[in-house]
Scaffold this motif. Structure first.
Motif, short mmCIF file in Angstrom:
data_model
loop_
_atom_site.label_atom_id
_atom_site.label_comp_id
_atom_site.label_asym_id
_atom_site.label_seq_id
_atom_site.Cartn_x
_atom_site.Cartn_y
_atom_site.Cartn_z
N ILE A 54 -62.99 -97.76 35.54
CA ILE A 54 -62.99 -96.94 34.32
C ILE A 54 -63.30 -95.48 34.65
O ILE A 54 -62.85 -94.58 33.94
N ASP A 55 -64.02 -95.23 35.74
CA ASP A 55 -64.27 -93.83 36.15
C ASP A 55 -62.95 -93.12 36.43
O ASP A 55 -62.78 -91.95 36.07
N TYR A 58 -61.40 -92.15 33.17
CA TYR A 58 -62.01 -90.94 32.60
C TYR A 58 -61.56 -89.69 33.35
O TYR A 58 -61.42 -88.62 32.74
N LYS A 59 -61.29 -89.81 34.63
CA LYS A 59 -60.75 -88.65 35.38
C LYS A 59 -59.35 -88.30 34.88
O LYS A 59 -59.02 -87.12 34.75
N ALA A 61 -58.34 -88.90 31.86
CA ALA A 61 -58.59 -88.30 30.54
C ALA A 61 -59.00 -86.84 30.69
O ALA A 61 -58.54 -85.99 29.92
N ASP A 62 -59.82 -86.53 31.68
CA ASP A 62 -60.24 -85.15 31.91
C ASP A 62 -59.07 -84.25 32.27
O ASP A 62 -59.03 -83.09 31.88
N GLN A 66 -60.20 -82.04 28.12
CA GLN A 66 -61.66 -82.10 28.11
C GLN A 66 -62.14 -81.58 26.76
O GLN A 66 -61.65 -80.56 26.28
N LEU A 110 -57.39 -95.18 26.90
CA LEU A 110 -57.15 -93.76 27.14
C LEU A 110 -56.78 -93.05 25.84
O LEU A 110 -57.27 -91.95 25.56
N ILE A 113 -59.95 -92.49 23.93
CA ILE A 113 -60.77 -91.43 24.55
C ILE A 113 -60.24 -90.06 24.14
O ILE A 113 -60.98 -89.19 23.69
N ARG A 117 -61.78 -87.12 21.63
CA ARG A 117 -62.04 -85.77 22.14
C ARG A 117 -61.36 -84.72 21.27
O ARG A 117 -61.85 -83.60 21.17
#
Length: 142
Positions: A54-55, A58-59, A61-62, A66, A110, A113, A117
């Motif tokens: 999942i990390d 999130y990368k 997603a970044d 962001q 995703l 997320i 955001r």
């Protein structure tokens, strides 16, 4: 059997109990609040039990977007959604899993997320329902 909703979960260090007894005085909004709370709890836990990195998600997603302070323009939203649905993003998901179904799961997470955001809520928050109930009681609204 009495009317009630009970959600009990125990697995390793995770333990949660959410329940309500329903009688003639129980308002539907109280039931909705509990169900939203269960939904929030379950969704937060699902990610922990999935066999994916999942990390890495999130990368990705970044790289797409962001979270920032201030107003997000419609143009920014369109750009972000374009990136979110791009073949490049799908290729990045291949680095996490090659499974078609796995990618579908990761895409759904995703999407949530990124939408959050962007300030676009995808679920009903139990906190918002709680505030609604408080306002209803103070102001007599429906």
């Amino acid at each position: 059997m009495e009317d009630k909703i009970e959600f009990i979960a125990k697995h390793k260090n995770w333990f949660v109990v959410k329940k309500i007894k329903i009688d003639e005085n129980t308002e539907n909004i109280e039931i909705a609040r509990l169900l939203a709370s269960i939904d929030e709890t379950v969704l937060n836990k699902i990610i922990e039990y999935l066999p994916f990195d999942i990390d890495k998600l999130y990368k990705i997603a970044d790289e797409i977007f962001q979270k920032k302070k201030g107003r997000i323009t419609e143009e920014e939203i369109a750009q972000v959604l374009k990136k979110l649905k791009s073949p490049a993003t799908t290729r990045k998901l291949n680095e996490i899993t090659e499974s078609k179904e796995g990618k579908e799961i990761l895409k759904a997470i995703l999407n949530n997320i990124i939408l959050e955001r962007l300030g676009i809520q995808t679920r009903v928050s139990p906190k918002v329902i709680e505030k609604y109930i408080e306002n209803m009681q103070t102001e007599g609204l429906k």
